[in-house]
Write a protein that holds these residues in place. Structure first.
Motif, PDB file in Angstrom:
ATOM      1  N   LYS A  48       0.997  -1.355   0.210  1.00 19.30           N
ATOM      2  CA  LYS A  48      -0.048   0.146   0.378  1.00 19.30           C
ATOM      3  C   LYS A  48       1.321   1.506  -0.187  1.00 19.30           C
ATOM      4  O   LYS A  48       0.099   2.997  -0.309  1.00 19.30           O
ATOM      5  CB  LYS A  48      -1.208  -0.098   1.351  1.00 19.30           C
ATOM      6  N   ARG A  50       2.177   2.140   2.785  1.00 20.42           N
ATOM      7  CA  ARG A  50       1.336   3.060   3.888  1.00 20.42           C
ATOM      8  C   ARG A  50       2.403   3.293   4.738  1.00 20.42           C
ATOM      9  O   ARG A  50       3.029   2.043   5.060  1.00 20.42           O
ATOM     10  CB  ARG A  50       0.085   2.127   4.527  1.00 20.42           C
ATOM     11  N   SER A 135      -8.286  -0.786   3.545  1.00 20.50           N
ATOM     12  CA  SER A 135      -8.775  -0.794   2.212  1.00 20.50           C
ATOM     13  C   SER A 135      -6.978  -1.045   1.133  1.00 20.50           C
ATOM     14  O   SER A 135      -6.088  -1.050   1.152  1.00 20.50           O
ATOM     15  CB  SER A 135      -8.987   1.292   1.515  1.00 20.50           C
ATOM     16  N   ASN A 137      -5.959  -0.320  -1.578  1.00 21.89           N
ATOM     17  CA  ASN A 137      -5.576   0.699  -2.819  1.00 21.89           C
ATOM     18  C   ASN A 137      -4.128   1.318  -2.462  1.00 21.89           C
ATOM     19  O   ASN A 137      -3.809   1.338  -1.008  1.00 21.89           O
ATOM     20  CB  ASN A 137      -6.334   2.207  -2.758  1.00 21.89           C
TER      21      ASN A 137
HETATM   22 MG    MG Z   1      -7.657   3.593   3.236  1.00 18.37          MG
END
Ligand code: MG
Ligand code: AMP
Length: 314
Positions: A48, A50, A135, A137
């Motif tokens: 991700k 992230r 999520s 993405n």
């Molecule tokens: Mg998210």
């Protein structure tokens, strides 16, 4: 290339082997990994892009499994579970010591949800354990609400995607924290009405996060690549430009550029919002203009996402 499948058993086997699998939920598609395998959880953050300071939600098949993750389940949490699980509600509870701090981003609280999507339930039943599933993405881009969106986010990966069609709710879950020594808090708006949550716990929900870190609540989030502008009054010059796209909320005006109307029903709007953003974003427009929905409570979660996806015109 990502691989689309409808075989939940095969996806569960991939997860047990430490691979990632994208799974449909009623909110958005999640990038799932075994919450007990730290290497797999770390790959979720990597794929991700992230930051590891942003905690992940653990998805479970059944309410009873909450006790394997939370050290205490207060009465108010039990009532919320009875009322809204399976469904688009995440609860933040004190974490058991055994829960990986990779999952909680170093915090002593853990976020739990039992999703309602039949394919998520089939996958969780076959897997028989907890799955982290943020999520599916890339960090800061639009959450996916179809298998095609997920494939578009990770075109170069060998990710398996459990294809469960379009997500019914379409916005991320409501998040409520119920931690000892703190007031109950609504950490993220979702499509569950605030008043329904408060009625079940029998007290008002505070808004602010207090001492809890709740990353993922950045101002820019859920954003298309096209600069997006939210308006009440549409700017006249943009109406005449073929390079401006439009996302209307039930009152479309004739305009030159491509336009979608999501209508004036908040549930249908939420279900269609991210797909509309994907569609308009793909056109490489100069600007995307978004008509702001009414300022009432039923639209609160949508306003929250639009504020993160766009700049507001005065
Ligand atoms: Mg998210
Ligand atoms: P998502 O990005 O949909 O996976 O949702 C994850 C969000 O849930 C995070 O960005 C936080 O805002 C919240 N969250 C998850 N775990 C925790 C936790 N342990 N404590 C507080 N908030 C959490």
């Amino acid at each position: 290339m990502p691989h689309l499948t409808q075989n939940a058993q095969a996806c569960a086997a991939r997860l047990r082997a430490g691979h990632l699998v994208a799974m449909p939920t009623e909110t958005v598609y999640g990038l799932a990994a075994d919450a007990c395998q730290e290497a797999a959880v770390q790959r979720v953050f990597e794929l991700k892009g992230r930051p590891s300071s942003n905690p992940l939600i653990v998805h479970l098949e059944r309410q009873e499994q909450a006790e394997h993750w939370a050290s205490t389940v207060p009465a108010a949490a039990r009532r919320l579970m009875e009322a809204f699980w399976p469904g688009p509600l995440t609860l933040v509870l004190p974490a058991r010591d055994e829960v990986s701090r990779c999952v909680t981003a170093g915090q002593d609280s853990v976020a739990l949800r039992v999703p309602a999507h039949p394919m998520a339930r089939a996958l969780l039943a076959a897997f028989d354990g907890g799955l982290v599933a943020p999520s599916a993405n890339r960090y800061m881009s639009i959450s996916p609400t179809s298998a095609g969106h997920v494939a578009q986010q990770f075109p170069d990966s060998d990710l398996w995607i459990l294809d469960g069609g379009a997500c019914g709710v379409g916005l991320e879950s409501s998040i409520v924290s119920l931690l000892p020594g703190d007031a109950p808090r609504l950490l993220r708006r979702g499509m569950l009405p605030r008043a329904s949550l408060e009625a079940v716990i029998g007290q008002p929900l505070e808004d602010k996060a207090g001492g809890l870190r709740t990353p993922g609540q950045h101002h820019r989030h859920y954003a298309p690549a096209t600069p997006a502008l939210a308006f009440v009054q549409p700017p006249v010059h943009a109406i005449a430009s073929p390079r401006c796209g439009w996302l209307w909320c039930g009152q479309p005006l004739p305009c030159q550029g491509p336009a979608l109307d999501l209508g004036d029903d908040p549930k249908a709007y939420a279900a269609g919002l991210y797909a509309a953003l994907y569609q308009l974003d793909a056109l490489g427009l100069e600007h995307l203009y978004i008509q702001l929905p009414p300022a009432d409570e039923a639209w609160a979660a949508i306003h929250d996402r639009l504020a993160r996806a766009s700049q507001r015109l005065a």
